[in-house]
Design an enzyme around this catalytic site. Structure first.
Site, PDB file in Angstrom:
ATOM      1  CE  LYS A  90      -4.001  -2.031   2.390  1.00  0.00           C
ATOM      2  NZ  LYS A  90      -4.733  -2.714   1.356  1.00  0.00           N
ATOM      3  CD  GLU A 147      -5.269   5.657   3.740  1.00  0.00           C
ATOM      4  OE1 GLU A 147      -4.361   5.708   2.896  1.00  0.00           O
ATOM      5  OE2 GLU A 147      -6.307   4.990   3.590  1.00  0.00           O
ATOM      6  CG  ASN A 159     -12.791  -2.210   7.212  1.00  0.00           C
ATOM      7  OD1 ASN A 159     -13.526  -1.252   6.958  1.00  0.00           O
ATOM      8  ND2 ASN A 159     -11.979  -2.231   8.235  1.00  0.00           N
ATOM      9  CD  GLU A 185     -10.243  -2.302  -3.438  1.00  0.00           C
ATOM     10  OE1 GLU A 185     -10.855  -3.379  -3.573  1.00  0.00           O
ATOM     11  OE2 GLU A 185      -9.713  -1.952  -2.366  1.00  0.00           O
ATOM     12  CD  GLU A 205      -6.337  -2.737  -1.600  1.00  0.00           C
ATOM     13  OE1 GLU A 205      -5.215  -3.237  -1.453  1.00  0.00           O
ATOM     14  OE2 GLU A 205      -7.381  -3.299  -1.256  1.00  0.00           O
ATOM     15  CG  PHE A 218     -23.028 -11.640  10.478  1.00  0.00           C
ATOM     16  CD1 PHE A 218     -23.700 -11.859   9.294  1.00  0.00           C
ATOM     17  CD2 PHE A 218     -23.412 -10.564  11.265  1.00  0.00           C
ATOM     18  CE1 PHE A 218     -24.735 -11.023   8.897  1.00  0.00           C
ATOM     19  CE2 PHE A 218     -24.443  -9.717  10.879  1.00  0.00           C
ATOM     20  CZ  PHE A 218     -25.106  -9.952   9.694  1.00  0.00           C
TER      21      PHE A 218
HETATM   22  P1  ADP Z   1      -7.896  -4.176   1.902  1.00  0.00           P
HETATM   23  O1  ADP Z   1      -6.573  -4.416   1.252  1.00  0.00           O
HETATM   24  O2  ADP Z   1      -8.018  -4.880   3.194  1.00  0.00           O
HETATM   25  O3  ADP Z   1      -9.026  -4.400   0.959  1.00  0.00           O
HETATM   26  P2  ADP Z   1      -8.410  -1.313   1.636  1.00  0.00           P
HETATM   27  O4  ADP Z   1      -7.374  -0.264   1.753  1.00  0.00           O
HETATM   28  O5  ADP Z   1      -8.928  -1.608   0.273  1.00  0.00           O
HETATM   29  O6  ADP Z   1      -7.861  -2.641   2.310  1.00  0.00           O
HETATM   30  O7  ADP Z   1      -9.619  -0.938   2.606  1.00  0.00           O
HETATM   31  C1  ADP Z   1     -10.705  -1.804   2.829  1.00  0.00           C
HETATM   32  C2  ADP Z   1     -11.905  -0.990   3.294  1.00  0.00           C
HETATM   33  O8  ADP Z   1     -11.611  -0.213   4.461  1.00  0.00           O
HETATM   34  C3  ADP Z   1     -12.378   0.036   2.283  1.00  0.00           C
HETATM   35  O9  ADP Z   1     -13.252  -0.529   1.352  1.00  0.00           O
HETATM   36  C4  ADP Z   1     -13.058   1.054   3.170  1.00  0.00           C
HETATM   37  O10 ADP Z   1     -14.340   0.605   3.547  1.00  0.00           O
HETATM   38  C5  ADP Z   1     -12.215   1.065   4.405  1.00  0.00           C
HETATM   39  N1  ADP Z   1     -11.169   2.118   4.367  1.00  0.00           N
HETATM   40  C6  ADP Z   1      -9.882   1.923   4.023  1.00  0.00           C
HETATM   41  N2  ADP Z   1      -9.195   3.086   4.088  1.00  0.00           N
HETATM   42  C7  ADP Z   1     -10.048   4.048   4.473  1.00  0.00           C
HETATM   43  C8  ADP Z   1      -9.945   5.466   4.725  1.00  0.00           C
HETATM   44  N3  ADP Z   1      -8.802   6.121   4.599  1.00  0.00           N
HETATM   45  N4  ADP Z   1     -11.055   6.135   5.107  1.00  0.00           N
HETATM   46  C9  ADP Z   1     -12.232   5.469   5.263  1.00  0.00           C
HETATM   47  N5  ADP Z   1     -12.397   4.155   5.060  1.00  0.00           N
HETATM   48  C10 ADP Z   1     -11.324   3.434   4.663  1.00  0.00           C
HETATM   49  P1  ADP Z   2     -12.170  -8.406  -3.261  1.00  0.00           P
HETATM   50  O1  ADP Z   2     -11.394  -7.136  -3.079  1.00  0.00           O
HETATM   51  O2  ADP Z   2     -11.979  -9.129  -4.545  1.00  0.00           O
HETATM   52  O3  ADP Z   2     -13.581  -8.290  -2.899  1.00  0.00           O
HETATM   53  P2  ADP Z   2     -10.887  -9.305  -0.875  1.00  0.00           P
HETATM   54  O4  ADP Z   2      -9.957  -8.152  -0.814  1.00  0.00           O
HETATM   55  O5  ADP Z   2     -11.901  -9.436   0.218  1.00  0.00           O
HETATM   56  O6  ADP Z   2     -11.632  -9.409  -2.243  1.00  0.00           O
HETATM   57  O7  ADP Z   2     -10.057 -10.650  -0.993  1.00  0.00           O
HETATM   58  C1  ADP Z   2     -10.346 -11.655  -1.952  1.00  0.00           C
HETATM   59  C2  ADP Z   2      -9.701 -12.919  -1.556  1.00  0.00           C
HETATM   60  O8  ADP Z   2      -8.333 -12.747  -1.380  1.00  0.00           O
HETATM   61  C3  ADP Z   2     -10.235 -13.466  -0.274  1.00  0.00           C
HETATM   62  O9  ADP Z   2     -10.295 -14.861  -0.403  1.00  0.00           O
HETATM   63  C4  ADP Z   2      -9.207 -13.048   0.745  1.00  0.00           C
HETATM   64  O10 ADP Z   2      -9.202 -13.951   1.826  1.00  0.00           O
HETATM   65  C5  ADP Z   2      -7.947 -13.111  -0.084  1.00  0.00           C
HETATM   66  N1  ADP Z   2      -6.946 -12.135   0.319  1.00  0.00           N
HETATM   67  C6  ADP Z   2      -7.025 -10.806   0.247  1.00  0.00           C
HETATM   68  N2  ADP Z   2      -5.892 -10.224   0.641  1.00  0.00           N
HETATM   69  C7  ADP Z   2      -5.060 -11.217   0.981  1.00  0.00           C
HETATM   70  C8  ADP Z   2      -3.707 -11.278   1.469  1.00  0.00           C
HETATM   71  N3  ADP Z   2      -2.986 -10.204   1.680  1.00  0.00           N
HETATM   72  N4  ADP Z   2      -3.176 -12.492   1.690  1.00  0.00           N
HETATM   73  C9  ADP Z   2      -3.894 -13.602   1.474  1.00  0.00           C
HETATM   74  N5  ADP Z   2      -5.151 -13.613   1.017  1.00  0.00           N
HETATM   75  C10 ADP Z   2      -5.731 -12.445   0.771  1.00  0.00           C
HETATM   76 MG    MG Z   3      -9.384  -3.392  -0.764  1.00  0.00          MG
END
Ligand code: ADP
Ligand code: ADP
Ligand code: MG
Length: 660
Positions: A116, A200, A235, A275, A288, A348
């Protein structure tokens, strides 16, 4: 095009990839773990290769075994799906060295976007708007507080290597940072083996909106519009849709252009997703990039008509993109519901076991709605504790968002799953919410709309009518079997939990008229499609089609329509009176027992006989579906006996601890 590809994944996404490969005349090799030997993906693939025991670390994550399988079967390319090896640049590099094509982007792009912090730097260089913050590693709590105060509260403390919603903490003040920074760092270290943290700005009232991109090896990149994924729990996405009800054409174009700019900056050459987080004024900020096929890709396919897996195969084989940006405007509206094996009524919690009954809604186009269901399971299959608890991805597409939502609600109504708990009642509840209909979404939607969790909903007057009508018909059929054509009594009492109403039935050909004398109304039940033993009752009430779930109960039937359920009994007036005077059934006292909410592995047991515990105290940790679940005492007491110990398996509802 390739002759043969290998699929280094499992479940629904493996099945999804096989379908496209078949259509293109490409042969498939499915690798599988011992848990998946009898899976649908293995059955559908042309060949299959066993790679190890159930845990992913001993099977689906073993690059060497998978490469060996590709060589042994002569597969020219590997599709990694999502999760597992899909975002491991090292895997892509090893494949290249072995002369096997990775069906995904080049490893430099994976590396650049997999982190990231690094990806935010790339984004800033490509003039993509990023969330304001400190794009560097934070060293300690003091440093974290200084940065948080510079950025301005609230802030998001995040793991640079994070994914799947893990390793993130919101901090609204100094104390939150003092607590959240070490916690996020520990979680990052444990989950990703990398404890680099950055901070951030936390965007308030945020919506998660992402852009699908597609690039080839010749420098072309297009975008396929956005998906909105704001309906999230912890999230993690639950319901997704395309297009977003929030974006206007100008914002869509601006986001699309930035996503393309970022993709070009890393020579992106496959399907990927950029995203963004979008605030209430439609300001958007890069979050990201996911360098793989995304779980929610079907809503993009439904609104653009493009098969993303086909495009991934074509560009991986070196073809030039033949799609033109001008032809990719979204058509209609599509929704995806992730159907999970979890118990919405019990916080859940994951629910695993056998799919004793599994019948998905019929796919295809009817009445202006297209239904698509991506699943990797069949009736009788097992949802195991080793993998993701997703059962299926149910999608609908129609000309308007309203019609797509109506179609989703109707499809969920006939989605039959028994044997494991599932979130269909919860998904149905969201489809019926005015706020969802109006498209007023934020990532806080579920937390705001269900502040005390989900407990189902009380039946509406319309649902009471549906249940009354269904109960009357079911009862009538049962009586008819026994009565040898004798005339039906004409007055009955229908009891639906605490609701009671007098009814008079009149049978007219295939229809049923139900008089409600006390209410001065009449219900007309037609098009009845139900026989004793059928779990789904379909019909039309006063002209409106409906379907509800009916399962035999101790007395009468258990009926469920969307998020509302009730026990249904049809009685004669005399027996209704007797029934009223019956003492309520006595339940045995289980308050002293602490049960395991799901089958799994006891990771630790924190108490021993004779020990005093307080309500809220942790007594055990049970691992299931890759998640550690903390089990707490619900009341004060002294431990009398304990069940399975650390390292042992535990069944659902098995006693972990008994209090004296
Ligand atoms: P991941 O790699 O786990 O998907 P992301 O950076 O895409 O992480 O963040 C996952 C979720 O967390 C986002 O879809 C959003 O709902 C929330 N989120 C992440 N960063 C922020 C932010 N700076 N402000 C508000 N919500 C955030
Ligand atoms: P999407 O953004 O496609 O909705 P997610 O971010 O929730 O999906 O992750 C999709 C799949 O990848 C899930 O099965 C999750 O468990 C896996 N995943 C996401 N990030 C990682 C990671 N850093 N390491 C291992 N598995 C991951
Ligand atoms: Mg994400």
């Amino acid at each position: 095009m390739f002759d043969k590809i290998l699929i280094a994944n499992r479940g629904e996404i493996a099945v999804r990839i096989i379908k496209t490969a078949r259509r293109l005349g490409v042969k498939t090799v499915q690798v599988y773990s011992e848990a998946d030997a009898a899976s649908l993906a293995v059955e559908m693939a042309d060949e299959s290769v066993l790679i190890g025991p159930p845990p992913a670390a001993q099977s689906y994550l073993l690059a060497d075994k998978i490469i060996e399988a590709a060589k042994a079967t002569g597969a020219q390319a590997i599709h990694p799906g999502y999760g597992f090896l899909s975002e491991r640049a090292e895997f892509a590099r090893t494949l290249a060295a072995e002369g096997i094509v990775f069906i995904g982007p080049n490893p430099v792009a994976i590396d650049a976007m997999g982190d990231k912090i690094a990806s935010k730097r790339f984004a800033a260089d490509a003039k993509v708007s990023t969330v304001p913050g400190h794009v560097d590693v934070i060293l300690d709590v003091k440093h974290a507080i200084r940065i948080a105060e510079e950025v301005g509260y609230p802030v998001m403390i995040k793991a640079s290597a994070g994914g799947g919603g893990k390793g993130m903490r919101i901090a609204s003040n100094r104390q939150d940072v003092e607590e959240g920074f070490p916690a996020a760092r520990a979680e990052a270290k444990a989950s990703f083996g990398d404890d680099r943290i950055f901070i951030e700005k936390f965007i308030t009232q945020p919506r998660h909106i992402e852009i699908q991109v597609l690039g080839d090896k010749h420098g072309h990149v297009v975008h396929l519009n956005e998906r909105e994924c704001s309906i999230q729990r912890r999230n993690q996405k639950v319901i997704e849709e395309a297009p977003s009800p929030f974006l206007d054409a100008a914002t869509r174009t601006a986001m699309g252009q930035q996503a393309i700019a970022l993709a070009k900056a890393v020579d992106y050459d496959s399907a990927g997703t950029v995203e963004f987080i979008v605030d209430g004024d439609r300001n958007f900020y890069f979050l990201e990039m996911n360098t793989r096929l995304q779980v929610e890709h079907p809503v993009t396919e439904l609104t653009t008509g493009v098969d993303l897996v086909e495009q991934m195969l074509r560009v991986a084989a070196g073809e030039k993109l033949s799609l033109k940006q001008a032809d990719l405007a979204p058509k209609g509206s599509a929704i995806e519901s992730r159907v999970y094996a979890e118990d919405p009524y019990r916080g859940f919690l994951p629910s695993i076991g056998r799919l004793v009954r599994y019948r998905a809604p019929q796919e295809g186009r009817r009445g202006g709605v297209t239904v698509r269901n991506d699943a990797g399971v069949r009736e009788g299959d097992e949802i195991s504790m080793f993998y993701d608890p997703m059962i299926a991805k149910l999608c609908t597409h129609a000309d308007t968002r309203d019609a797509a939502i109506d179609g989703m609600a109707a499809a969920l109504d006939v989605f039959l799953i028994e044997g494991v708990e599932h979130n269909i009642p919860f998904l149905s509840a969201v489809m019926d919410q005015p706020r969802f209909r109006e498209g007023r979404l934020t990532t806080g939607y579920i937390a705001e709309e269900f502040p005390d969790g989900f407990h189902g909903l009380a039946p509406t007057p319309w649902q009471l009518d549906l249940m009354t009508a269904a109960a009357c018909h079911m009862h009538r059929l049962q009586l008819a079997r026994r009565s040898n054509g004798r005339k039906l009594r004409d007055e009955w009492i229908v009891v639906l939990d605490k609701h009671k109403r007098r009814v008079r039935l009149e049978v007219a050909a295939d229809d049923l008229h139900i008089d409600l004398p006390d209410e001065g109304r009449r219900l007309e039940l037609a098009l009845i499609d139900w026989r004793p033993g059928w779990p789904i009752f379909r019909g039309a009430l006063d002209g409106a089609d409906f379907a509800l779930m009916a399962t035999p109960a101790m007395e009468g039937y258990r009926l469920r329509h969307r998020a509302a359920s009730a026990n249904a009994l049809v009685l004669t007036p005399v027996s209704a009176e007797l029934h009223e005077r019956l003492p309520p059934r006595k339940l045995s006292d289980t308050s002293k027992l602490i049960l395991s909410p799901m089958p799994g592995l006891v990771v630790s047991l924190a108490v021993a006989p004779g020990q005093a515990v307080k309500a809220g105290e942790i007594v055990a940790v049970v691992e299931a579906m890759k998640m550690q679940n903390i089990i707490r005492a619900e009341r004060d007491g002294v431990v009398k006996t304990v069940g399975p110990g650390a390292g042992e398996n535990v069944a659902a509802d098995e006693v972990l601890v008994e209090l004296a």
